[in-house]
Design an enzyme around this catalytic site. Structure first.
Site, PDB file in Angstrom:
ATOM      1  N   GLY A 161      27.924  36.655  61.985  1.00 26.89           N
ATOM      2  CA  GLY A 161      27.239  37.922  62.253  1.00 26.89           C
ATOM      3  C   GLY A 161      26.224  38.246  61.170  1.00 26.89           C
ATOM      4  O   GLY A 161      26.438  37.959  59.990  1.00 26.89           O
ATOM      5  N   GLY A 188      34.131  38.552  52.625  1.00 27.26           N
ATOM      6  CA  GLY A 188      34.951  37.862  51.630  1.00 27.26           C
ATOM      7  C   GLY A 188      34.160  37.259  50.485  1.00 27.26           C
ATOM      8  O   GLY A 188      33.071  37.731  50.131  1.00 27.26           O
ATOM      9  N   LEU A 230      46.407  29.338  36.651  1.00 25.98           N
ATOM     10  CA  LEU A 230      47.832  29.395  36.290  1.00 25.98           C
ATOM     11  C   LEU A 230      48.709  28.863  37.413  1.00 25.98           C
ATOM     12  O   LEU A 230      49.640  28.083  37.182  1.00 25.98           O
ATOM     13  CB  LEU A 230      48.240  30.848  36.037  1.00 25.98           C
ATOM     14  N   MET A 374      40.028  41.870  44.063  1.00 24.37           N
ATOM     15  CA  MET A 374      40.022  40.681  44.921  1.00 24.37           C
ATOM     16  C   MET A 374      41.436  40.226  45.247  1.00 24.37           C
ATOM     17  O   MET A 374      41.917  39.215  44.711  1.00 24.37           O
ATOM     18  CB  MET A 374      39.232  39.573  44.244  1.00 24.37           C
ATOM     19  N   LEU A 375      42.100  40.975  46.094  1.00 22.72           N
ATOM     20  CA  LEU A 375      43.452  40.630  46.526  1.00 22.72           C
ATOM     21  C   LEU A 375      43.551  40.828  48.033  1.00 22.72           C
ATOM     22  O   LEU A 375      42.915  41.737  48.590  1.00 22.72           O
ATOM     23  CB  LEU A 375      44.484  41.518  45.834  1.00 22.72           C
ATOM     24  N   HIS A 504      73.876  46.712  42.854  1.00 22.64           N
ATOM     25  CA  HIS A 504      74.453  45.806  41.860  1.00 22.64           C
ATOM     26  C   HIS A 504      75.140  44.646  42.573  1.00 22.64           C
ATOM     27  O   HIS A 504      75.829  44.869  43.560  1.00 22.64           O
ATOM     28  CB  HIS A 504      75.480  46.543  41.003  1.00 22.64           C
TER      29      HIS A 504
HETATM   30  C1  LIG Z   1      43.658  29.790  45.930  1.00 24.54           C
HETATM   31  C2  LIG Z   1      43.746  31.273  46.186  1.00 24.54           C
HETATM   32  C3  LIG Z   1      44.964  31.902  46.175  1.00 24.54           C
HETATM   33  C4  LIG Z   1      45.055  33.264  46.409  1.00 24.54           C
HETATM   34  N1  LIG Z   1      46.284  33.844  46.392  1.00 24.54           N
HETATM   35  C5  LIG Z   1      46.388  35.158  46.595  1.00 24.54           C
HETATM   36  C6  LIG Z   1      47.654  35.778  46.614  1.00 24.54           C
HETATM   37  O1  LIG Z   1      48.689  35.139  46.416  1.00 24.54           O
HETATM   38  N2  LIG Z   1      47.733  37.111  46.842  1.00 24.54           N
HETATM   39  C7  LIG Z   1      46.603  37.847  47.058  1.00 24.54           C
HETATM   40  O2  LIG Z   1      46.715  39.063  47.259  1.00 24.54           O
HETATM   41  N3  LIG Z   1      45.374  37.291  47.061  1.00 24.54           N
HETATM   42  C8  LIG Z   1      45.248  35.971  46.834  1.00 24.54           C
HETATM   43  N4  LIG Z   1      44.015  35.394  46.869  1.00 24.54           N
HETATM   44  C9  LIG Z   1      42.838  36.246  47.105  1.00 24.54           C
HETATM   45  C10 LIG Z   1      42.680  36.513  48.619  1.00 24.54           C
HETATM   46  O3  LIG Z   1      42.616  35.289  49.305  1.00 24.54           O
HETATM   47  C11 LIG Z   1      41.425  37.324  48.871  1.00 24.54           C
HETATM   48  O4  LIG Z   1      41.452  38.486  48.080  1.00 24.54           O
HETATM   49  C12 LIG Z   1      41.336  37.714  50.332  1.00 24.54           C
HETATM   50  O5  LIG Z   1      41.288  36.578  51.136  1.00 24.54           O
HETATM   51  C13 LIG Z   1      40.110  38.583  50.590  1.00 24.54           C
HETATM   52  O6  LIG Z   1      40.062  38.911  51.946  1.00 24.54           O
HETATM   53  P1  LIG Z   1      38.682  39.252  52.676  1.00 24.54           P
HETATM   54  O7  LIG Z   1      39.044  39.601  54.063  1.00 24.54           O
HETATM   55  O8  LIG Z   1      37.908  40.202  51.865  1.00 24.54           O
HETATM   56  O9  LIG Z   1      37.849  37.911  52.630  1.00 24.54           O
HETATM   57  P2  LIG Z   1      38.130  36.432  53.162  1.00 24.54           P
HETATM   58  O10 LIG Z   1      39.577  36.160  53.266  1.00 24.54           O
HETATM   59  O11 LIG Z   1      37.318  35.542  52.300  1.00 24.54           O
HETATM   60  O12 LIG Z   1      37.571  36.447  54.643  1.00 24.54           O
HETATM   61  C14 LIG Z   1      36.225  36.633  54.943  1.00 24.54           C
HETATM   62  C15 LIG Z   1      35.929  35.927  56.238  1.00 24.54           C
HETATM   63  O13 LIG Z   1      34.644  36.308  56.699  1.00 24.54           O
HETATM   64  C16 LIG Z   1      33.958  35.158  57.147  1.00 24.54           C
HETATM   65  N5  LIG Z   1      32.534  35.462  57.112  1.00 24.54           N
HETATM   66  C17 LIG Z   1      31.727  35.566  56.038  1.00 24.54           C
HETATM   67  N6  LIG Z   1      30.484  35.909  56.411  1.00 24.54           N
HETATM   68  C18 LIG Z   1      30.519  36.022  57.755  1.00 24.54           C
HETATM   69  C19 LIG Z   1      29.554  36.332  58.716  1.00 24.54           C
HETATM   70  N7  LIG Z   1      28.295  36.613  58.376  1.00 24.54           N
HETATM   71  N8  LIG Z   1      29.915  36.352  60.021  1.00 24.54           N
HETATM   72  C20 LIG Z   1      31.199  36.064  60.396  1.00 24.54           C
HETATM   73  N9  LIG Z   1      32.151  35.750  59.522  1.00 24.54           N
HETATM   74  C21 LIG Z   1      31.815  35.736  58.212  1.00 24.54           C
HETATM   75  C22 LIG Z   1      34.415  34.095  56.174  1.00 24.54           C
HETATM   76  O14 LIG Z   1      34.150  32.795  56.671  1.00 24.54           O
HETATM   77  C23 LIG Z   1      35.893  34.413  56.114  1.00 24.54           C
HETATM   78  O15 LIG Z   1      36.553  33.842  57.199  1.00 24.54           O
HETATM   79  C24 LIG Z   1      43.877  34.017  46.658  1.00 24.54           C
HETATM   80  C25 LIG Z   1      42.629  33.385  46.677  1.00 24.54           C
HETATM   81  C26 LIG Z   1      42.565  32.032  46.452  1.00 24.54           C
HETATM   82  C27 LIG Z   1      41.210  31.368  46.498  1.00 24.54           C
HETATM   83  N1  LIG Z   2      48.396  35.495  43.207  1.00 22.66           N
HETATM   84  C1  LIG Z   2      47.246  36.110  43.435  1.00 22.66           C
HETATM   85  O1  LIG Z   2      47.185  37.291  43.735  1.00 22.66           O
HETATM   86  C2  LIG Z   2      45.976  35.332  43.360  1.00 22.66           C
HETATM   87  C3  LIG Z   2      46.018  33.945  43.281  1.00 22.66           C
HETATM   88  C4  LIG Z   2      44.826  33.273  43.207  1.00 22.66           C
HETATM   89  C5  LIG Z   2      43.631  33.965  43.231  1.00 22.66           C
HETATM   90  N2  LIG Z   2      43.619  35.300  43.315  1.00 22.66           N
HETATM   91  C6  LIG Z   2      42.346  36.040  43.297  1.00 22.66           C
HETATM   92  O2  LIG Z   2      41.273  35.134  43.369  1.00 22.66           O
HETATM   93  C7  LIG Z   2      40.280  35.487  42.431  1.00 22.66           C
HETATM   94  C8  LIG Z   2      39.787  34.255  41.737  1.00 22.66           C
HETATM   95  O3  LIG Z   2      40.811  33.676  40.899  1.00 22.66           O
HETATM   96  P1  LIG Z   2      40.410  32.867  39.597  1.00 22.66           P
HETATM   97  O4  LIG Z   2      41.639  32.438  38.904  1.00 22.66           O
HETATM   98  O5  LIG Z   2      39.375  31.865  39.950  1.00 22.66           O
HETATM   99  O6  LIG Z   2      39.625  33.966  38.765  1.00 22.66           O
HETATM  100  P2  LIG Z   2      40.077  34.906  37.556  1.00 22.66           P
HETATM  101  O7  LIG Z   2      38.973  35.866  37.413  1.00 22.66           O
HETATM  102  O8  LIG Z   2      41.454  35.376  37.690  1.00 22.66           O
HETATM  103  O9  LIG Z   2      40.066  33.919  36.289  1.00 22.66           O
HETATM  104  C9  LIG Z   2      38.927  33.176  35.941  1.00 22.66           C
HETATM  105  C10 LIG Z   2      39.090  32.704  34.504  1.00 22.66           C
HETATM  106  O10 LIG Z   2      38.066  31.774  34.242  1.00 22.66           O
HETATM  107  C11 LIG Z   2      37.478  32.048  32.967  1.00 22.66           C
HETATM  108  N3  LIG Z   2      36.109  31.508  33.028  1.00 22.66           N
HETATM  109  C12 LIG Z   2      35.072  31.975  33.759  1.00 22.66           C
HETATM  110  N4  LIG Z   2      33.988  31.180  33.603  1.00 22.66           N
HETATM  111  C13 LIG Z   2      34.369  30.175  32.752  1.00 22.66           C
HETATM  112  C14 LIG Z   2      33.700  29.014  32.229  1.00 22.66           C
HETATM  113  N5  LIG Z   2      32.444  28.722  32.535  1.00 22.66           N
HETATM  114  N6  LIG Z   2      34.409  28.192  31.413  1.00 22.66           N
HETATM  115  C15 LIG Z   2      35.696  28.467  31.092  1.00 22.66           C
HETATM  116  N7  LIG Z   2      36.367  29.546  31.571  1.00 22.66           N
HETATM  117  C16 LIG Z   2      35.711  30.383  32.389  1.00 22.66           C
HETATM  118  C17 LIG Z   2      37.574  33.552  32.840  1.00 22.66           C
HETATM  119  O11 LIG Z   2      37.507  33.971  31.511  1.00 22.66           O
HETATM  120  C18 LIG Z   2      38.945  33.822  33.478  1.00 22.66           C
HETATM  121  O12 LIG Z   2      39.991  33.724  32.560  1.00 22.66           O
HETATM  122  C19 LIG Z   2      40.878  36.465  41.456  1.00 22.66           C
HETATM  123  O13 LIG Z   2      40.087  37.619  41.465  1.00 22.66           O
HETATM  124  C20 LIG Z   2      42.258  36.765  41.973  1.00 22.66           C
HETATM  125  O14 LIG Z   2      42.424  38.140  42.163  1.00 22.66           O
HETATM  126  C21 LIG Z   2      44.774  35.999  43.367  1.00 22.66           C
END
Ligand SMILES: Cc1cc2nc3c(=O)[nH]c(=O)nc-3n(C[C@H](O)[C@H](O)[C@H](O)COP(=O)(O)OP(=O)(O)OC[C@H]3O[C@@H](n4cnc5c(N)ncnc54)[C@H](O)[C@@H]3O)c2cc1C
Ligand SMILES: NC(=O)c1ccc[n+]([C@@H]2O[C@H](COP(=O)([O-])OP(=O)(O)OC[C@H]3O[C@@H](n4cnc5c(N)ncnc54)[C@H](O)[C@@H]3O)[C@@H](O)[C@H]2O)c1
Length: 524
Positions: A161, A188, A230, A374-375, A504
């Site tokens: 879109g 996203g 991590l 970003m969660l 407990h």
């Molecule tokens: C490895 C990893 C682990 C994570 N683990 C956790 C976790 O354990 N707990 C947690 O809370 N968060 C976690 N996150 C973060 C979480 O995935 C994001 O915060 C969440 O997905 C954000 O949701 P969103 O709907 O904003 O975006 P997204 O999930 O990124 O969804 C956006 C969607 O929009 C689509 N889109 C984009 N532009 C368009 C367009 N123009 N038209 C149509 N579709 C489009 C994209 O393709 C995508 O499908 C993790 C992220 C990563 C990368």
């Molecule tokens: N369990 C969860 O909720 C979960 C799990 C995975 C991801 N996420 C979300 O996804 C997002 C992305 O996660 P992430 O771990 O990539 O980002 P993050 O922001 O948590 O960590 C990125 C780290 O990379 C470091 N960094 C950035 N640029 C660098 C460089 N050029 N060289 C060396 N270090 C550098 C930063 O100082 C920081 O410590 C986060 O915002 C997080 O909220 C959430």
């Protein structure tokens, strides 16, 4: 939350989302109300839909489901990626890898098992089987999401879109336009790859590719020690890899509460085959060939920018944060300026035409793309909140009440401010900060599980007894934090919490100890 619902049948949830007092979710109820609402809303307006959502990740999906429960005729542009990052490339598959790797780690821990009278010999894992577990789970959850959209009557448009003007979205692939009274943008985010890093997706990769677990490197570098770094260090080391963290800031886990990060360093880093370089950028990363040529990583000092070291590894994972996926949304067609790609919104998720600028009518942006938090659950909460505002029930998400968790073994979880932020706030606002802790090593359930490592720390305002922040590291911290998050959202004081009865023997008693300690009482 600041919820001020208006309208018949609405009840005010204390500091929570407003809800209606009738069953609002049955398809029959939705369809009846849908017709009524559409009639009411379409007086003078002639739109294809009440609401179009662009992006069907957890944010877009959450918004769509809530919109249907409010009777809105809703379409969602999926970009052929229902489930988005969380389901397909994020939370869901990563937790599947963590679950499998966690079992391997546990079964290899002779000392831990011996203590419980268990002997296991020769634990093996099948890499392809572990990878399939993650892939299958993601596809199952995606199927569930697709099913829910269908059942509730959300129209899924399998296209990309683009904003084509007020109230109008164009399907990029076909050029066809669709109109709606309100539009929610939920596109996203994407992995950020720093300049100089050549990601080939094979030996130098982001989480997008790492989740496929195509191979387990013997020696991996992880650039960035945030959530993704991590969690992957937990997976890789359980499966036999050695890891070197490369972190730009002077401390590991820089966004975490310092005390918790120090404990995490002891439990998750120092006790494992992990080392690290701090205060350095990976300035040049050149891919290798598995089994033939190593990946080369040049590091420069983060301040002086001078070359400090070059290392060779089998694989390099880049986990340096994420950037908003907003470049191709067509924001420029409506004169909307972003801040480093993040769409600017007010507390009601309404799009602003620039930072601190004016509200763009009937346009909302939720989830990772607005940069608030970003969660996954934050994205979904944004979606529900935006729909509440569309329905005329003013709503703002309280981000300080949203919990976060890192699913390592043990887990880390938090809500509200870190101790460092809380001290600053207390000084600014002139109140005394209280702090109390509970310990896993004094908890019967944790000890029964042979998991006595960890603490729960509660920070509170000594005058009002309101909770300012809670940080937990220990077994099932991610589940334990919910009680505290609910307390922050509902305004429950630490005194009230200290009077509540905890089962407990459960891990919840770690928090009970902290709550009682905050009131100068002992839990034992
Ligand atoms: C490895 C990893 C682990 C994570 N683990 C956790 C976790 O354990 N707990 C947690 O809370 N968060 C976690 N996150 C973060 C979480 O995935 C994001 O915060 C969440 O997905 C954000 O949701 P969103 O709907 O904003 O975006 P997204 O999930 O990124 O969804 C956006 C969607 O929009 C689509 N889109 C984009 N532009 C368009 C367009 N123009 N038209 C149509 N579709 C489009 C994209 O393709 C995508 O499908 C993790 C992220 C990563 C990368
Ligand atoms: N369990 C969860 O909720 C979960 C799990 C995975 C991801 N996420 C979300 O996804 C997002 C992305 O996660 P992430 O771990 O990539 O980002 P993050 O922001 O948590 O960590 C990125 C780290 O990379 C470091 N960094 C950035 N640029 C660098 C460089 N050029 N060289 C060396 N270090 C550098 C930063 O100082 C920081 O410590 C986060 O915002 C997080 O909220 C959430």
């Amino acid at each position: 939350f600041v919820a001020t619902p208006a309208g018949a049948g609405a009840v005010r949830a204390r500091n929570g989302f407003s809800t209606t007092s009738r069953d609002v979710t049955s398809p029959a109820a939705i369809s009846k109300r849908g017709v009524a609402t559409r009639r009411a809303m379409s007086m003078g307006d002639d739109y294809d839909y009440d609401l179009i959502i662009v992006g069907c990740g957890v944010g877009g999906h959450g918004a769509a489901l809530h919109a249907r429960s409010c009777g809105l005729k809703t379409a969602v542009f999926s970009g052929k990626d229902v489930g988005g990052t969380c389901v397909n490339r994020g939370c869901v598959p990563s937790k599947a890898l963590l679950a499998a790797a966690g079992r391997v780690r546990e079964m290899q821990d002779d000392h831990h098992l011996d203590g419980m009278g268990i002997k296991v010999s020769g634990v093996e894992y099948d890499r392809a089987g572990v990878a399939a577990h993650a892939k299958n789970l993601a596809s199952k959850v995606k199927g569930g999401l697709e099913g829910s959209l269908k059942t509730l009557g959300v129209e899924v448009i399998d296209a990309t879109g683009e904003l084509a003007g007020a109230n109008t979205i164009k399907a990029v692939e076909t050029g066809k336009t669709f109109t709606a009274k309100d539009i929610i943008l939920a596109p996203g985010s994407l992995p950020f790859v720093p300049p100089g890093v050549q990601a080939d997706g094979k030996t130098v990769f982001t989480s997008d590719e790492a989740l496929d677990l195509a191979f387990v490197p013997e020696y991996a570098a992880i650039v960035g020690s945030g959530y993704i770094g991590l969690e992957f260090s937990d997976v890789y080391t359980a499966l036999g890899a050695e890891v070197t963290f490369i972190e730009a800031l002077p401390t590991l886990m820089p966004t975490f509460d310092r005390e918790i990060a120090r404990l995490a360093e002891r439990l998750l880093i120092k006790s494992r085959p992990i080392d690290y370089r701090l205060g350095v950028f990976a300035s040049e990363v050149i891919p290798g060939v598995p089994g033939e040529k190593p990946v080369t990583i040049k590091m420069i000092d983060a301040e002086t920018k001078e070359h400090v070291e070059t290392i060779e590894v089998d694989a390099c994972m880049v986990a340096t944060g994420r950037v908003p996926n907003t470049k191709t949304l067509g924001l420029e067609n409506m004169g909307i300026e972003t801040n480093r790609g993040f769409v600017q919104v007010d507390g009601k998720m309404q799009v602003l035409n620039k930072e601190g600028g004016d509200v763009v009518p009937n346009l909302y942006c939720i989830g990772d793309a607005n940069g608030k938090l970003m969660l996954a659950h934050a994205a979904s909460a944004h979606g529900v909140s935006a729909v509440e505002n569309i329905m005329g029930r003013e709503n703002e998400v309280d981000h300080l009440a949203i919990p976060a968790a890192c699913f390592t073994h043990p887990e880390i979880a938090m809500v509200g401010l870190t101790e460092e932020q809380a001290k600053e706030k207390a000084a600014e606002e002139g109140y005394e900060l209280g702090k109390a802790s509970g310990s896993f090593k004094a908890n019967s359930k944790a000890l029964a599980e042979g998991a006595g490592d960890g603490i729960a720390k509660v920070l509170f305002n000594k005058e009002t007894e309101e909770i300012v922040g809670v940080h937990i590291i220990g077994l099932h911290a991610a589940d334990l934090i919910q009680e505290c998050s609910n307390a922050v959202a509902a305004g429950t004081t630490v005194r009230e919490l200290s009077m509540m009865v905890h089962t407990h023997p459960t891990l919840c008693e770690v928090l009970d100890e902290a709550f009682k300690g905050a009131m100068g009482r002992s839990a034992h």
